[in-house]
Design a protein around this motif. Structure first.
Motif, PDB file in Angstrom:
ATOM      1  N   LEU A 414       0.814  -1.218   0.000  1.00 12.73           N
ATOM      2  CA  LEU A 414       0.000   0.000   0.000  1.00 12.73           C
ATOM      3  C   LEU A 414       0.848   1.269   0.000  1.00 12.73           C
ATOM      4  O   LEU A 414       0.330   2.363  -0.237  1.00 12.73           O
ATOM      5  CB  LEU A 414      -0.923   0.014   1.222  1.00 12.73           C
ATOM      6  N   ARG A 415       2.132   1.121   0.237  1.00 13.45           N
ATOM      7  CA  ARG A 415       3.001   2.295   0.390  1.00 13.45           C
ATOM      8  C   ARG A 415       2.976   3.196  -0.849  1.00 13.45           C
ATOM      9  O   ARG A 415       2.905   4.418  -0.748  1.00 13.45           O
ATOM     10  CB  ARG A 415       4.435   1.847   0.682  1.00 13.45           C
ATOM     11  N   ARG A 416       3.045   2.587  -2.038  1.00 14.41           N
ATOM     12  CA  ARG A 416       3.126   3.404  -3.255  1.00 14.41           C
ATOM     13  C   ARG A 416       1.856   4.223  -3.473  1.00 14.41           C
ATOM     14  O   ARG A 416       1.913   5.331  -4.014  1.00 14.41           O
ATOM     15  CB  ARG A 416       3.408   2.520  -4.470  1.00 14.41           C
ATOM     16  N   ASN A 417       0.703   3.681  -3.057  1.00 14.93           N
ATOM     17  CA  ASN A 417      -0.544   4.431  -3.219  1.00 14.93           C
ATOM     18  C   ASN A 417      -0.567   5.658  -2.320  1.00 14.93           C
ATOM     19  O   ASN A 417      -1.039   6.726  -2.720  1.00 14.93           O
ATOM     20  CB  ASN A 417      -1.740   3.534  -2.907  1.00 14.93           C
ATOM     21  N   PHE A 418      -0.060   5.516  -1.107  1.00 15.94           N
ATOM     22  CA  PHE A 418      -0.017   6.667  -0.201  1.00 15.94           C
ATOM     23  C   PHE A 418       1.040   7.669  -0.645  1.00 15.94           C
ATOM     24  O   PHE A 418       0.873   8.877  -0.463  1.00 15.94           O
ATOM     25  CB  PHE A 418       0.220   6.195   1.236  1.00 15.94           C
ATOM     26  N   ASP A 419       2.103   7.167  -1.237  1.00 17.11           N
ATOM     27  CA  ASP A 419       3.116   8.071  -1.773  1.00 17.11           C
ATOM     28  C   ASP A 419       2.510   8.949  -2.864  1.00 17.11           C
ATOM     29  O   ASP A 419       2.741  10.164  -2.905  1.00 17.11           O
ATOM     30  CB  ASP A 419       4.288   7.258  -2.321  1.00 17.11           C
ATOM     31  N   SER A 420       1.702   8.351  -3.741  1.00 13.59           N
ATOM     32  CA  SER A 420       1.081   9.132  -4.816  1.00 13.59           C
ATOM     33  C   SER A 420       0.030  10.097  -4.275  1.00 13.59           C
ATOM     34  O   SER A 420      -0.304  11.085  -4.928  1.00 13.59           O
ATOM     35  CB  SER A 420       0.441   8.200  -5.853  1.00 13.59           C
ATOM     36  N   ALA A 421      -0.481   9.815  -3.059  1.00 16.55           N
ATOM     37  CA  ALA A 421      -1.450  10.720  -2.432  1.00 16.55           C
ATOM     38  C   ALA A 421      -0.772  11.818  -1.625  1.00 16.55           C
ATOM     39  O   ALA A 421      -1.450  12.635  -0.990  1.00 16.55           O
ATOM     40  CB  ALA A 421      -2.399   9.930  -1.534  1.00 16.55           C
ATOM     41  N   GLY A 422       0.576  11.835  -1.632  1.00 18.31           N
ATOM     42  CA  GLY A 422       1.308  12.897  -0.959  1.00 18.31           C
ATOM     43  C   GLY A 422       1.600  12.646   0.502  1.00 18.31           C
ATOM     44  O   GLY A 422       1.953  13.576   1.237  1.00 18.31           O
ATOM     45  N   VAL A 423       1.487  11.379   0.957  1.00 20.79           N
ATOM     46  CA  VAL A 423       1.795  11.041   2.350  1.00 20.79           C
ATOM     47  C   VAL A 423       3.229  10.533   2.406  1.00 20.79           C
ATOM     48  O   VAL A 423       3.580   9.578   1.704  1.00 20.79           O
ATOM     49  CB  VAL A 423       0.822   9.971   2.892  1.00 20.79           C
ATOM     50  N   SER A 424       4.068  11.144   3.228  1.00 28.31           N
ATOM     51  CA  SER A 424       5.474  10.755   3.297  1.00 28.31           C
ATOM     52  C   SER A 424       5.614   9.348   3.872  1.00 28.31           C
ATOM     53  O   SER A 424       4.741   8.863   4.602  1.00 28.31           O
ATOM     54  CB  SER A 424       6.258  11.742   4.167  1.00 28.31           C
ATOM     55  N   SER A 425       6.720   8.698   3.571  1.00 31.11           N
ATOM     56  CA  SER A 425       6.935   7.323   4.029  1.00 31.11           C
ATOM     57  C   SER A 425       6.970   7.222   5.545  1.00 31.11           C
ATOM     58  O   SER A 425       6.413   6.288   6.133  1.00 31.11           O
ATOM     59  CB  SER A 425       8.244   6.769   3.449  1.00 31.11           C
ATOM     60  N   SER A 426       7.632   8.177   6.203  1.00 30.50           N
ATOM     61  CA  SER A 426       7.726   8.110   7.663  1.00 30.50           C
ATOM     62  C   SER A 426       6.350   8.287   8.302  1.00 30.50           C
ATOM     63  O   SER A 426       5.995   7.576   9.252  1.00 30.50           O
ATOM     64  CB  SER A 426       8.697   9.176   8.182  1.00 30.50           C
ATOM     65  N   GLU A 427       5.556   9.215   7.776  1.00 32.42           N
ATOM     66  CA  GLU A 427       4.207   9.400   8.314  1.00 32.42           C
ATOM     67  C   GLU A 427       3.348   8.180   8.013  1.00 32.42           C
ATOM     68  O   GLU A 427       2.563   7.729   8.857  1.00 32.42           O
ATOM     69  CB  GLU A 427       3.564  10.650   7.720  1.00 32.42           C
ATOM     70  N   TYR A 428       3.499   7.629   6.814  1.00 28.18           N
ATOM     71  CA  TYR A 428       2.722   6.444   6.439  1.00 28.18           C
ATOM     72  C   TYR A 428       2.996   5.285   7.394  1.00 28.18           C
ATOM     73  O   TYR A 428       2.066   4.600   7.839  1.00 28.18           O
ATOM     74  CB  TYR A 428       3.060   6.036   5.006  1.00 28.18           C
ATOM     75  N   GLU A 429       4.252   5.036   7.720  1.00 25.01           N
ATOM     76  CA  GLU A 429       4.571   3.910   8.597  1.00 25.01           C
ATOM     77  C   GLU A 429       3.949   4.095   9.982  1.00 25.01           C
ATOM     78  O   GLU A 429       3.453   3.140  10.586  1.00 25.01           O
ATOM     79  CB  GLU A 429       6.081   3.743   8.704  1.00 25.01           C
ATOM     80  N   LYS A 430       3.970   5.311  10.481  1.00 20.54           N
ATOM     81  CA  LYS A 430       3.348   5.579  11.782  1.00 20.54           C
ATOM     82  C   LYS A 430       1.842   5.336  11.711  1.00 20.54           C
ATOM     83  O   LYS A 430       1.257   4.695  12.599  1.00 20.54           O
ATOM     84  CB  LYS A 430       3.633   7.019  12.205  1.00 20.54           C
ATOM     85  N   LEU A 431       1.196   5.824  10.658  1.00 20.73           N
ATOM     86  CA  LEU A 431      -0.247   5.638  10.500  1.00 20.73           C
ATOM     87  C   LEU A 431      -0.598   4.165  10.317  1.00 20.73           C
ATOM     88  O   LEU A 431      -1.620   3.691  10.836  1.00 20.73           O
ATOM     89  CB  LEU A 431      -0.748   6.447   9.301  1.00 20.73           C
ATOM     90  N   PHE A 432       0.235   3.430   9.582  1.00 20.85           N
ATOM     91  CA  PHE A 432      -0.017   2.002   9.383  1.00 20.85           C
ATOM     92  C   PHE A 432      -0.013   1.275  10.724  1.00 20.85           C
ATOM     93  O   PHE A 432      -0.901   0.459  11.011  1.00 20.85           O
ATOM     94  CB  PHE A 432       1.037   1.402   8.449  1.00 20.85           C
ATOM     95  N   ASP A 433       0.992   1.555  11.558  1.00 22.56           N
ATOM     96  CA  ASP A 433       1.057   0.915  12.876  1.00 22.56           C
ATOM     97  C   ASP A 433      -0.151   1.291  13.727  1.00 22.56           C
ATOM     98  O   ASP A 433      -0.737   0.444  14.411  1.00 22.56           O
ATOM     99  CB  ASP A 433       2.343   1.309  13.590  1.00 22.56           C
ATOM    100  N   GLN A 434      -0.532   2.561  13.705  1.00 27.47           N
ATOM    101  CA  GLN A 434      -1.702   2.986  14.476  1.00 27.47           C
ATOM    102  C   GLN A 434      -2.960   2.259  14.005  1.00 27.47           C
ATOM    103  O   GLN A 434      -3.800   1.855  14.821  1.00 27.47           O
ATOM    104  CB  GLN A 434      -1.898   4.498  14.347  1.00 27.47           C
ATOM    105  N   ALA A 435      -3.087   2.077  12.690  1.00 29.88           N
ATOM    106  CA  ALA A 435      -4.258   1.383  12.152  1.00 29.88           C
ATOM    107  C   ALA A 435      -4.325  -0.043  12.676  1.00 29.88           C
ATOM    108  O   ALA A 435      -5.396  -0.521  13.088  1.00 29.88           O
ATOM    109  CB  ALA A 435      -4.221   1.391  10.623  1.00 29.88           C
ATOM    110  N   GLU A 436      -3.190  -0.742  12.705  1.00 31.45           N
ATOM    111  CA  GLU A 436      -3.216  -2.127  13.177  1.00 31.45           C
ATOM    112  C   GLU A 436      -3.438  -2.210  14.682  1.00 31.45           C
ATOM    113  O   GLU A 436      -4.069  -3.158  15.165  1.00 31.45           O
ATOM    114  CB  GLU A 436      -1.930  -2.843  12.767  1.00 31.45           C
ATOM    115  N   VAL A 437      -2.938  -1.240  15.431  1.00 27.29           N
ATOM    116  CA  VAL A 437      -3.241  -1.201  16.869  1.00 27.29           C
ATOM    117  C   VAL A 437      -4.747  -1.025  17.062  1.00 27.29           C
ATOM    118  O   VAL A 437      -5.374  -1.719  17.880  1.00 27.29           O
ATOM    119  CB  VAL A 437      -2.473  -0.060  17.567  1.00 27.29           C
ATOM    120  N   LEU A 438      -5.340  -0.107  16.310  1.00 30.95           N
ATOM    121  CA  LEU A 438      -6.777   0.139  16.432  1.00 30.95           C
ATOM    122  C   LEU A 438      -7.576  -1.085  15.993  1.00 30.95           C
ATOM    123  O   LEU A 438      -8.568  -1.456  16.640  1.00 30.95           O
ATOM    124  CB  LEU A 438      -7.169   1.359  15.600  1.00 30.95           C
ATOM    125  N   PHE A 439      -7.174  -1.740  14.900  1.00 30.05           N
ATOM    126  CA  PHE A 439      -7.851  -2.973  14.478  1.00 30.05           C
ATOM    127  C   PHE A 439      -7.809  -4.014  15.597  1.00 30.05           C
ATOM    128  O   PHE A 439      -8.799  -4.709  15.859  1.00 30.05           O
ATOM    129  CB  PHE A 439      -7.180  -3.553  13.227  1.00 30.05           C
TER     130      PHE A 439
END
Length: 523
Positions: A414-439
């Motif tokens: 999913l990283r490349r899709n967020f990159d094209s949406a303008g979300v930086s890699s470091s922010e994306y990784e933090k959000l990904f972890d938060q999403a799995e914690v919430l799940f």
């Protein structure tokens, strides 16, 4: 070539840069390459991603500083390394003295120090520097030759010929034809139009029509029995069945790529259009090769694992929307897609009407099912899967598999899709972890409330930090926030956990216990 060092080492860094430039190498330096007024972090991230190679220089000067700009560059470089194949020669470590290489996690169980370093000090300083410069120049030449050969192959490929090739254990396809690219551009223009509608408050019926138009080819593809046969090839062995599952997952991934972009936009800007995205998710979850007609020969043949795999597109879309929604605090979208959206599982219960919250059926541990499948899928994604490795995975002979392979695969795909949406890699990784914690918290809450049986899942967030200090990890901070905020915790305002701080905090405590137990067992 990206070049990183601390300011105190400018003199020795300039010596090495002179040797690199003598080999004809262009060196990117933050002190000379970031225009005034630009966002330096985004510029550095782009430079790292686009560089043919990266050189990271370490010294006691860097060790002695708890905070410096190089730490951010190292963090971004470690993220970039996790996106690349382990065998790719991209990062070169250089020591300016007897300092240690920091323990940044670079994926696949390795740390930055696992990459062999070169010493640029002592009696052999100049000799070592010249050898390093020549090695980097050779690598840059290799990459240039590969790019030239790839361009020549694409230019020479006859139109209309299926040039599927077999590499290792799985089949792969070359880049899309011009016709496919034209279709992709059309989808991109529709997504940009949808962005405008979402951001300007367009009428909901118009947004709904735009979403359906983007998803039209996805719905058609999901019902293609040639792409997604509902049964395994007769007489196939275990390795062949795993191979079919992995190839099916990759085909699903390619098919729903426009839908992933769509749901990211929904998470970011669709707070006023939540019902539109709920309907779209439920329809995608229900769309598959038709096996429900009376007398259908498909129904008795349908394999349980392939039935689960048909929900993999839903897994991808739920992750994409949730990660994006977390960025904007759009918890209403998360509550609706994960808990209120319903998955029809009547087929699995002999035709008796039965539904589950989407988060249960769309869990990667339901759609991808087994460790054998997820280990193989991740290895294939990273480019190191062979027939021998596949055999070892299936037979249980693989000595040390990657931890959380499903989570790792999803994070990278999913990283490349967020990159094209303008979300930086470091922010994306933090959000990904938060999403799995919430799940994990949501599934704990669902299980505790007795609505359905649901095992909470841990993901890449449940790994030790490089400093082995979990108090500052993403998962620990997120759970701390839930426990401290009480009734003011933002997700509760959107109906998650029934709006109950007691339920949310009970779920947080259980996820903390599960994570700490895992860390204790895997010291």
């Amino acid at each position: 070539m990206f070049f990183s060092y601390v300011r105190e080492d400018s003199a020795v860094a300039d010596e090495l840069i002179s040797l690199l430039e003598a080999e004809g190498l262009a060196v990117w330096l933050d002190r000379t390459s970031i225009p005034v007024g630009t966002r330096w972090k985004r510029t550095i991230e782009t430079a790292l991603r686009d560089s043919a190679v990266a050189v990271m220089c370490f010294s006691e000067n860097g060790e002695s500083k708890r905070s410096n700009g190089q730490n951010e560059e190292l963090n971004l470089a470690s993220i970039e390394l996790r996106r690349r194949r382990p065998e790719d020669l991209w990062l070169f470590n250089v020591r300016f003295d007897e300092s240690k290489i920091p323990s940044y996690d670079i994926g696949s169980g390795d740390y930055l120090g696992a990459i062999q370093f070169a010493d640029f000090f002592g009696a052999d300083k100049i000799k070592n520097g010249q050898e390093l410069a020549k090695a980097i120049a050779r690598r840059v030449d290799e990459l240039h030759q590969l790019d030239t050969a790839r361009a020549a192959r694409l230019a020479a490929a006859p139109a209309g010929i299926d040039s599927t090739a077999t590499v290792g254990a799985l089949s792969v396809r070359p880049a899309e034809s011009t016709a496919t690219l034209t279709a992709t551009q059309s989808v991109e223009s529709r997504i940009h139009e949808l962005e405008d509608m979402l951001s300007t408050g367009g009428p909901q019926p118009r947004v709904d029509r735009a979403v359906r138009e983007i998803l039209r080819p996805v719905f058609a593809g999901l019902q293609d029995i040639d792409k997604f046969p509902p049964a395994f090839v007769p007489g196939s062995d275990s390795a062949s069945r795993v191979r079919q599952m992995v190839e099916g997952a990759e085909t699903y991934r390619d098919l729903v790529d426009p839908a992933v972009d769509l749901f990211i936009r929904g998470g970011l800007w669709g707070v006023d259009y939540v019902p539109v995205f709920r309907r779209a998710l439920e329809d995608i979850a229900a769309t598959r090769v038709d096996a429900s007609k009376p007398g259908s020969i498909i129904q008795p043949m349908r394999a349980e694992y392939l039935t689960g795999l048909a929900l993999f597109p839903t897994t991808l879309l739920m992750y994409a929307a949730t990660i994006a929604a977390l960025r904007e605090g759009n918890y209403r979208m998360i509550q609706t897609l994960s808990c209120e959206a319903q998955l029809d599982v009547s087929e699995q219960f002999g035709g008796v009407t039965s539904h589950r919250p989407m988060i249960v059926g769309a869990s990667p541990y339901y759609s991808l099912r087994t460790a054998e499948i997820t280990q193989t899928l991740f290895a294939h994604q990273q480019g190191f899967l062979t027939d021998e490795m596949l055999g070892a995975i299936v037979s249980g002979r693989l000595r040390q598999g990657v931890r959380f392979p499903a989570s790792r695969y999803l994070r990278e795909t999913l990283r490349r899709n967020f990159d094209s949406a303008g979300v930086s890699s470091s922010e994306y990784e933090k959000l990904f972890d938060q999403a799995e914690v919430l799940f994990s918290m949501i599934t704990v809450d669902i299980k505790d409330s007795g609505r359905v049986h649901a095992d909470p899942w841990l993901g890449t967030f449940a790994q030790r930090t490089a400093a082995f200090d979990e108090s500052n990890s993403v998962w620990s901070r997120y759970l701390d926030e839930c426990e401290r905020a009480g009734g003011d915790w933002l997700p509760l305002h959107s109906g998650l956990f029934g709006g109950s701080p007691d339920r949310a905090q009970a779920a947080a405590r259980e996820v903390r216990r599960l994570t700490e137990d895992h860390l204790m067992r895997n010291r």
